[in-house]
Design a protein around this motif. Sequence first.
Motif, short mmCIF file in Angstrom:
data_model
loop_
_atom_site.label_atom_id
_atom_site.label_comp_id
_atom_site.label_asym_id
_atom_site.label_seq_id
_atom_site.Cartn_x
_atom_site.Cartn_y
_atom_site.Cartn_z
N ILE A 140 0.87 -1.20 0.00
CA ILE A 140 0.00 0.00 0.00
C ILE A 140 0.90 1.24 0.00
N ARG A 141 0.50 2.26 -0.76
CA ARG A 141 1.18 3.55 -0.72
C ARG A 141 0.11 4.64 -0.57
N ASN A 142 0.20 5.43 0.49
CA ASN A 142 -0.74 6.54 0.69
C ASN A 142 -0.03 7.85 0.38
N PHE A 143 -0.56 8.61 -0.57
CA PHE A 143 0.09 9.89 -0.91
C PHE A 143 -0.96 10.92 -1.28
N CYS A 144 -0.55 12.19 -1.22
CA CYS A 144 -1.45 13.25 -1.69
C CYS A 144 -0.69 14.12 -2.68
N ILE A 145 -1.42 14.89 -3.45
CA ILE A 145 -0.80 15.82 -4.40
C ILE A 145 -0.98 17.21 -3.83
N ARG A 157 -5.62 18.14 6.88
CA ARG A 157 -6.32 16.90 7.24
C ARG A 157 -5.88 15.76 6.33
N SER A 158 -5.70 16.07 5.04
CA SER A 158 -5.31 15.03 4.09
C SER A 158 -3.89 14.54 4.38
N LEU A 159 -2.98 15.47 4.74
CA LEU A 159 -1.59 15.09 4.99
C LEU A 159 -1.49 14.11 6.15
N ALA A 160 -2.40 14.26 7.13
CA ALA A 160 -2.36 13.37 8.31
C ALA A 160 -2.66 11.92 7.94
N ALA A 161 -3.25 11.70 6.76
CA ALA A 161 -3.62 10.34 6.35
C ALA A 161 -2.59 9.71 5.40
N CYS A 162 -1.46 10.42 5.15
CA CYS A 162 -0.50 9.97 4.13
C CYS A 162 0.90 9.72 4.70
N GLU A 163 1.71 9.00 3.89
CA GLU A 163 3.14 8.84 4.21
C GLU A 163 4.01 9.70 3.30
N GLY A 164 3.44 10.12 2.19
CA GLY A 164 4.24 10.88 1.23
C GLY A 164 3.40 11.89 0.48
N ALA A 165 4.08 12.83 -0.19
CA ALA A 165 3.37 13.87 -0.95
C ALA A 165 4.08 14.11 -2.27
N VAL A 166 3.28 14.26 -3.33
CA VAL A 166 3.82 14.67 -4.63
C VAL A 166 3.72 16.19 -4.66
#
Length: 626
Positions: free
Chosen positions: A18-23, A108-117
């Motif tokens: 699994i990979r969790n990320f946001c843009i 809020r979205s960042l709190a649910a991720c391990e990485g960001a694009v």
Amino acid sequence: MPPTPGVNQPGATDPGAIRNFCIIAHIDHGKSTLADRMLQLTEVVDPRQMRAQYLDRMDIERERGITIKSQAVRMPWTVREGERTGETVVLNMIDTPGHVDFTYEVSRSLAACEGAVLLVDAAQGIEAQTLANLYLAMENDLTIIPVLNKIDLPAAQPEKYAEELANLVGCLPEEVLKVSGKTGVGVPHLLDEIVRRLPAPIGDSGASARAMIFDSVYDIYRGVVTYVRVVDGRIEARDRIRMMSTGAVHELLELGVISPEPVKSGALGVGEVGYLITGVKDVRQSRVGDTVTINARPAKESLGGYKDPKPMVYSGLYPIDGSDYPALREALDKLKLNDAALVYEPESSAALGFGFRVGFLGLLHLEIIQQRLEREFGLDLIATAPNVVYRVLMEDGNEVVVTNPSEYPTGKVAEVFEPVARVTVLAPNDYVGAIMELCQGRRGTLQGMDYLSADRVELRYVLPLGEIIFDFFDQLKSRTKGYASLDYEPSGEQSAELVKVDILLQGETVDAFSAIVHKDKAYTYGTTIAAKLRELIPRQQFEVPIQAAIGSRIIARETIRAIRKDVLAKCYGGDITRKRKLLEKQKEGKKRMKMVGRVEVPQEAFIAALSTSDSGDSGGGKSGRK
């Protein structure tokens, strides 16, 4: 829609796959377009149903071309290159807003991720909101993947901006990925790099279940839909769940993942992002930032939530037709379900009747809410001039918090405190003088200045929030030919010489026009509003004075002349005393009329005098204050 065959089912997926990320990006740098290409490549959307900005569901989002609500999507991806070639990985992507008013959605979205694009336009380079979102991601200890978008544009300068990005993130220029969200060039490689560079979610699958709520929306048929990220343990369908902050227990009716339409599943395991439906109709029972656990085996400690957004700007919303007041209350209740940052309480005004004092995160937020109330609920509204929250210290030691100018105390004031904000402006270095002149005119204090490259400069100021929320952004854009970008965040408060300016019509205060302004600008505000009202209020049978006052001291005056009948029309020739007698008689009549007469201010006058369009930053869709 069934999950794609061959992909591990939700709840049974190994966290390592699994990979969790946001843009994250500045507004208009192509987040939603890149998200569209990812949806197409991973084939989670049927080609016949595909449309541009697929994840922007609201009409206002699509019209303005901006993202307002974050959206989470589960996408299966088969790796095409590298060590894991041929392996299928689950990508959970969260598309976030780019506008400064919606930073709380991003946090809020960042709190649910391990990485960001971190997405940057290859033709425009780094903008103020890019920096703000990057710092947010760094505070959350996320792995950053720097990406240049729109490399297909004729004006793109990928080499120049790759170097700028590399300096900012602390990597080599060749490690910056180059893609085009529009044509799809480089997107498969980006997805492979997400799998390679981002860490897999870490959690204890054998521990008591803990999941963090990062968003909740309201569905009129199914009640509150809660979006969660599972950190430890496992949540299964039909479990009884407990909200750790309130202790409320609910039975799960359904759980699943968004792909990008809801897909039911039997369970959600460590690292997965999905939704829960409990049939609850009150969104306050599933607060964003709360921890969900299983009632039968509850966790001992909740996950660290994050701060609730605090309103920055307050404005009064009043229905033009007084009988619409209950409908306005109901409409605000429904919007509150969808928008955690909306705060409101009833208030009444002698001039405007019953309405609500509503707290917003900024002027674009105010404008979006007003448009949604008018469109979705068919209401006609007047919004009073927006103002920030002041803290007034009285000489007798009492303290008053003022969200509305009519609440400003009348006794002896010792000190007034106003909120201030840290402001970051990015612009070409040709405009430094114009920006400094504007900021100093708004009582700004320069904190520092850095050159990001040979021709781009970053200025940091501390400015009173009240000076930013009006036309600051419009002025900044016009003085820099549209090249400057602005970001701001609250930074405490400072003492200031502020006064309340009242507008009096025939000696009576009209509370809707009162404002709290700096002492140096009180005269300008008074003369402007008085002149505006003189044009807008129809002439009466008697003379009407319009006055601006600070306490009992009048600082500006305009007069609406009386409508006069020509009493001398039939009196030609003869003695002058006869004419004088008629004029004196008319004068006495006007005086009596003035004593008993009331000035009726038409609604159009309120709307025109209070409209923020000529004095406020309407925050336009893609204009860039973000």
